[in-house]
Design a protein around this motif. Sequence first.
Motif, mmCIF file in Angstrom:
data_model
loop_
_atom_site.group_PDB
_atom_site.id
_atom_site.type_symbol
_atom_site.label_atom_id
_atom_site.label_comp_id
_atom_site.label_asym_id
_atom_site.label_seq_id
_atom_site.Cartn_x
_atom_site.Cartn_y
_atom_site.Cartn_z
ATOM 1 N N LYS A 288 -82.370 -35.447 3.676
ATOM 2 C CA LYS A 288 -83.568 -34.616 3.748
ATOM 3 C C LYS A 288 -83.270 -33.186 4.196
ATOM 4 O O LYS A 288 -84.182 -32.456 4.580
ATOM 5 N N ARG A 290 -82.597 -30.542 2.596
ATOM 6 C CA ARG A 290 -83.303 -29.536 1.807
ATOM 7 C C ARG A 290 -84.794 -29.493 2.187
ATOM 8 O O ARG A 290 -85.365 -28.420 2.369
ATOM 9 N N ASP A 291 -85.381 -30.689 2.322
ATOM 10 C CA ASP A 291 -86.799 -30.738 2.705
ATOM 11 C C ASP A 291 -87.008 -30.108 4.083
ATOM 12 O O ASP A 291 -88.004 -29.416 4.312
ATOM 13 N N ILE A 294 -86.962 -26.410 3.776
ATOM 14 C CA ILE A 294 -88.221 -25.915 3.207
ATOM 15 C C ILE A 294 -89.319 -25.915 4.275
ATOM 16 O O ILE A 294 -90.090 -24.953 4.407
ATOM 17 N N LEU A 295 -89.368 -26.991 5.036
ATOM 18 C CA LEU A 295 -90.376 -27.046 6.107
ATOM 19 C C LEU A 295 -90.159 -25.908 7.105
ATOM 20 O O LEU A 295 -91.107 -25.280 7.566
ATOM 21 N N PRO A 387 -82.308 -22.820 7.663
ATOM 22 C CA PRO A 387 -82.957 -22.876 6.345
ATOM 23 C C PRO A 387 -82.326 -21.978 5.302
ATOM 24 O O PRO A 387 -82.127 -22.391 4.153
#
Lengths: 395, 231
Positions: A288, A290-291, A294-295, A387
């Motif tokens: 996760k 990448r997620d 993004i968050l 990020p």
Amino acid sequence: MSLFGITLGIAFFVITQAQTSGFEAFFIRTILGTNGAIRISDSFQDMHGTVRSSSKEGKTRFFFHSREGARYTEGIENTELLRNALLHFPEISGISEVLEGNAILNGGSRSQTIQMHGIVLDDHIMVSDVENQIIQGSLSAFESDSMTILLGNRIAQRLMLKLGDRVTIEGGTGNLQLRIAGLFETGVSQIDKNRAYVHLSTSKAFLGKRFSGSIFQLSMFEPEKAPEISAQIQETTGHRVVSWQEREQVWLDVFKALRISSAITVSSILLLSGLGIFNVFAIMVMEKTRDIAILRSMGFKPSDISAVFLWQGAIILVIGIFLGSCVGILSTYGISKIPLRIRGIFSTESFVVNWDLSHYLWAILIAVLFVSIASWIPARRAAKIEPAKIIRETV
Amino acid sequence: METKDLAKPLIRISNLEHSFTEGEGTIHALRGVSFDALAGEVTAVVGPSGCGKSTLLYLMGLLDRPDSGEIHLEEDSVALANDEIRTNLRNTKIGFVFQFHFLIKELTVCENVALPLRKSGVPEKQALRKAKDVLCRLGLDDKCDRLANKLSGGEQQRVAIARALVHSPALLLADEPTGNLDTANSEKVFQLLIQFAREEKIAVILVTHNSEIADNCDHIISMKDGQIINR
């Protein structure tokens, strides 16, 4: 799988602790019920003795010199004086004078050496569980006739004696004919095959110790405090005082070792579950990444990201604690109903368990520790994701 | 309602420098970049790969910190602001659209779009309603309850735009938003960005390799080797 592990770990922890501490508590209850919380024997006596050996003509001779006029007194010399002194200890709930001595019990066709305990029944009931240990006969029959005896059931079995039989006690100052008023079973085989209770006055006359030789057996409101109270009594009265903890230290150490080793063994289940959680979360963080990036780009703080993993860990933990405790309670109850005859150091007909909240609290504490570490490390790693770096690499 | 002073630049970049290490060497991604962007206008950043376009975008989006230089967002200096301020600004004033949609596949379209609002503390129902409104404007109202990974590429990118716009940002940063789409979808996505920039008075900064799209923007900034070579 991790939830299953936490549930199982907590349940096993509770079950094993309930059993080991159950047997320990039962053993303590048994020894308090047979030998009391504290035993007081003779006073510390100044003999100032010396031992010398000399060899003449190839023979070795030993000489013992004691202080002139010094005399060793066995047991408690002035029981009333000591009893009055002990009444000043509010922690003591009962005092029983006991005169112990060896004798030969002759049952007619067979005989054996027994350890005779002279007691005053009313006093002894206060410091022991003799009331509940009677399996045949009655204490009232014993109390009403000073020429009666209470026998350990193993003695009766060995000599093939039964209630109401007459036996002869030999040794001491002569022979005594006594009637068996009751048979008792403590569960401690060493006691059941050796001990017999007679009236204190009878034993004093039989052993020829009318004025000394007795010991005191004490009971306490809070038996755990026996070591401190023993030390105080020894300090103030000058008598040898032994607490039940000191007397039974070997067995207590065995139970303690069993309890700790089972706790360590079962904790390994929780440790493995913690490792399982760690693995799952660590893989999740990798998958996760990448997620998470993004968050973070949307304004989620590092603490928001770590909270996701910590919450998941907390949910597994809470459900695991609930299920584990339920399984633990039901299993402990089930185990307590399993028939199991034990004789030797205590007497029981089924598994002995101890219902103690501390077992649950310890299981929960260990689970919380392992799951917290297992969740915190991946959560921290997730929170540290940069990020920009991740998005740049993904694109 | 907050009114925007359209004459003042929404974002002002002054002499921005940034480098990072790759392997044993240091790459100077930006060398003294300066420009302004006004609210309601679309600025295209063009240039060859590795010229620093995306780096510039991440610095403006407060995802990274410059080595030197200044970034003023609505006149506030933000380049060296602390993490908490930068995080809050990303949540309230900045929207991102990337080349890939980067939707969370386990969530529905509506839940994906509502994420920035949920972060800023908007109650779930309200956030989902707002998300649905934005999706409706993008022609995706019938896809609200679908899982994000069940949509086509063009639809997913429009959902990503909805997510970037749902919290009404002042600045929308788009890193090659059409780079992964066919011509028809590229055109549709670009028109949406133009439409929102005009209607919502959002400053849109768009990194693109597509010259047709760049030509239709209000401004074009050309970059090479970490510097602006043409404006």
